[in-house]
Design an enzyme around this catalytic site. Sequence first.
Site, PDB file in Angstrom:
ATOM      1  N   ASP A 510       0.810  -1.214   0.000  1.00  0.00           N
ATOM      2  CA  ASP A 510       0.000   0.000   0.000  1.00  0.00           C
ATOM      3  C   ASP A 510       0.844   1.265   0.000  1.00  0.00           C
ATOM      4  O   ASP A 510       0.345   2.358  -0.285  1.00  0.00           O
ATOM      5  CB  ASP A 510      -0.864   0.029   1.266  1.00  0.00           C
ATOM      6  CG  ASP A 510      -2.167  -0.707   1.071  1.00  0.00           C
ATOM      7  OD1 ASP A 510      -2.670  -0.741  -0.058  1.00  0.00           O
ATOM      8  OD2 ASP A 510      -2.690  -1.254   2.068  1.00  0.00           O
TER       9      ASP A 510
HETATM   10  C1  BGC Z   1       0.366   1.195   6.344  1.00  0.00           C
HETATM   11  C2  BGC Z   1       0.043  -0.012   5.534  1.00  0.00           C
HETATM   12  C3  BGC Z   1      -1.436  -0.095   5.338  1.00  0.00           C
HETATM   13  C4  BGC Z   1      -1.987   1.214   4.771  1.00  0.00           C
HETATM   14  C5  BGC Z   1      -3.475   1.194   4.589  1.00  0.00           C
HETATM   15  C6  BGC Z   1      -0.247   2.428   5.730  1.00  0.00           C
HETATM   16  O1  BGC Z   1       0.027   3.537   6.522  1.00  0.00           O
HETATM   17  O2  BGC Z   1       1.769   1.343   6.446  1.00  0.00           O
HETATM   18  O3  BGC Z   1       0.547  -1.174   6.181  1.00  0.00           O
HETATM   19  O4  BGC Z   1      -1.724  -1.142   4.448  1.00  0.00           O
HETATM   20  O5  BGC Z   1      -1.626   2.276   5.607  1.00  0.00           O
HETATM   21  O6  BGC Z   1      -4.177   1.225   5.759  1.00  0.00           O
HETATM   22  C1  NOJ Z   2      -1.504  -3.855   5.510  1.00  0.00           C
HETATM   23  C2  NOJ Z   2      -2.699  -3.859   4.606  1.00  0.00           C
HETATM   24  O1  NOJ Z   2      -3.833  -4.269   5.325  1.00  0.00           O
HETATM   25  C3  NOJ Z   2      -2.478  -4.774   3.423  1.00  0.00           C
HETATM   26  O2  NOJ Z   2      -3.583  -4.727   2.566  1.00  0.00           O
HETATM   27  C4  NOJ Z   2      -1.209  -4.402   2.717  1.00  0.00           C
HETATM   28  O3  NOJ Z   2      -1.007  -5.343   1.675  1.00  0.00           O
HETATM   29  C5  NOJ Z   2      -0.026  -4.399   3.651  1.00  0.00           C
HETATM   30  N1  NOJ Z   2      -0.301  -3.565   4.800  1.00  0.00           N
HETATM   31  C6  NOJ Z   2       1.247  -3.929   3.001  1.00  0.00           C
HETATM   32  O4  NOJ Z   2       1.189  -2.568   2.697  1.00  0.00           O
END
Ligand code: BGC
Ligand code: NOJ
Length: 837
Positions: A510
Amino acid sequence: MKFGYFDDANKEYVITSPQTPYPWINYLGAQGFYSLISNTAGGYSFYMDARLRRITRYRYNNVPADMGGRYFYINDNGHIWNPGWSPVKTALDSYECRHGLGYTIIKGSSRGIAAEVTFFVPQNFNGEVQKVTIKNTGGESKKIKLFSFIEWCLWDANDDATNFQRNFNIGEVEVEDSAIFHKTEYRERRGHYAFYSVNAKLSGFDTDRESFLGMYNGFGEARAVKNGAAGNSVADGWSPVASHYLEIELAPGASKDLVFVLGYVENSAENSTGNSIGNFIEEKFAPDLTGGENIITSGNSRKNIINKKIAYNMIAQCDTAAKADALFGELKAYWAALLGQYSVDSPDEKLNRMVNIWNQYQCMVTFNMSRSASYFESGIGRGMGFRDSNQDILGFVHQIPARARERILDLAATMMEDGGAYHQYQPLTKMGNHELGSNFNDDPLWMILAVAAYMKETGDFAILDERVPYENDQSKADTLLDHMKRAFNHVCTKKGPRGLPLIGRADWNDCLNLNCFSASPGQSFQTTTSKDGKVAESVMIAAMFAFIGPEYAAMCRIKGDNSEADRADAEIAVMRKAAMEHGFDGEWFLRAYDDFGKKLGGKECAEGRIFIEPQGFAVLAGLGKETGADIKTLDSVDKYLNTKHGLVLHNPAFTRYYIEYGEISTYPPGYKENAGVFCHNNAWIICAEAAVGRGDKAFEYYSKIAPAYREEISDLHRTEPYVYAQMIAGKDAGRHGEAKNSWLTGTAAWNFVAVSQYILGIKPQYHGLQIDPSIPKNWNGFRLTRVFRGATYNITVKNPNHVSKGVIKLLVDGSEPPGSVIPSFPGGTHEIEVTLG
Ligand code: BGC
Ligand code: NOJ
């Protein structure tokens, strides 16, 4: 350093010190009513949706930590303590917290009084039961005072934490006999209420927080408890709470059982979530009061009285200790049966406890919660993630396939007509969340993978014929197979200059935002405008496509559409070629091409030279197998990403903000997506190592991150030693080895896949069960029981030559099957003997 121990026979983790390095929690409930409970009884409850139906209040990021919960206070002649130590924090003579499967037992004792509280949510019950046993273990008679306490949340957790100008005026309660009812907003549009009851006569109660605690006191200094008397307060605005006051006399050796119920009821069809278990929709209001009733109300109101019939039914279901015990027994039996679907007896005790108990349990919790409510997720930030929930299914589907089926159809209904998907949906409405929208270009592939996993587990190929809406619009419904087709096409029709998939806002990572170019502080990378970039491409999605795409082709063949399957195969071949030509960097796979067409995750990058994400899928897809590029890739992962606490996400970490890469470079080096050990994608490497036959490497990586192996370093690791955390700080971080974001992570499902299907090698296929272990060479073998499509497989794997992989003999009920996949049986128990060599 440890703070407890595993009790495998009872399937519990036993915490022996209340002061764990971080609150160590558990989840209660599996069907609709949920509670989070810490080892000192902190936490909260909600119904279905942690944001919209929050029942009790919790204070995230509070000082001191973990404030708000269900507290029992004992006043023993002025000596005040809690069985769970907090919030009064009187040193206890003994303390123990047993986190089990769907229940938590907290025991504490002080000066000859022992208290034990069993917290659980019975099956198909909208409430938390708390069975309290108080025993006089001393030589003299005692008269003690017991106070219960919970604080109500005004339903919408977000509003509750922000909109005080309204909230301080609206709190309303009713008290009738030994039950306290929370009915804020019930007078107007809400049709639901909550209650807190006990099966004993009260000596008093409190329903107003200030009266119970005192204006300037914390939970540890409750005025009513200190005074040894309840105020019989009736909340009128401000903060409604529920506290029962009971006087208990105990002869030496005598004990007393009490059963408390914290329940949730929906009385009105209009406001119903449509999912109330065992709750019949009732008339919303009881008749107005005439004066003779034993009902106390906020503002002495005679009107808008709750119709409490359902609550009283619920209370009657557990109004004796024996009834509560029976419900508790049902819960234990439920879990024993569920875990019986897959259980192993290997030479490694820690692996056994992860596989047989905790990993499967965490898979259920992540399936239920997605990423909504934990001690790191506030329950107000996120709905059900499309990508997350599809992956959760991979680790859960063998437990209750019917629930996986329902979830798959719900998720598919949030897909768009172009094969993309709403990135999240709200569990209460099941509608796609417009705030976040779509455009995460890996999303469609996870849907295909989840459907494949479901079909392989169950043999229910008819699911592909189900008619499922697009964008939750029934008029746009088509078959699930059509959804698969559009998902597949979404990837292979949105390609960039090199024929690799466009990344969109982000792929699995993400935080790799190659189209955002965000320059404003505080702007969310998840929601800010992301341009419709036509250059930035994801090698990870290409590798995923090579690995997952063939599942779509297989589905088409199953449904007899061979020409569509051939078309899919051709698309996959084209993608494989592009992935090798433009995605392979000589020793490993690149991560992406950015918006300027520059390589990311390649030799020429000073920071972010090699990333973990594409490597596992590429190897699993067999990319580069002919030339040995797959082994080279895995060796590079070992060489550049391996640390003593697991594989970091990339290396070197980003040391400054790169506007062209986005959120990944906002984290300090070593944390989260910026080169943390992201346990989720460690599993992909475990799978890949096992697939190429390097069982020892697979096991090394497995044991570095699996929590049971990290129990001894709990002081460093900090989060629970029985469940995976999303992230362990990487080697560039100040606190290398420290975990964060425990419980709700795709790590649970993927590591269960890695250990159960790749290391132990029991792999459901469309037409049967395949057995192909890849184990540490020093194992002599293992035994495993797997329930598959209604039949039980007792599997014995022998490893006389001490290899990792390679089945040289397979016997099914004494005879050799025709191929390497054991066809499914109509039922019964079957003996499978496997010899490796
Ligand atoms: C986090 C990710 C997460 C994303 C969406 C980001 O700040 O680092 O792990 O998937 O937010 O919630
Ligand atoms: C947490 C999110 O829930 C997931 O969808 C994502 O793939 C990982 N973080 C990595 O960014």
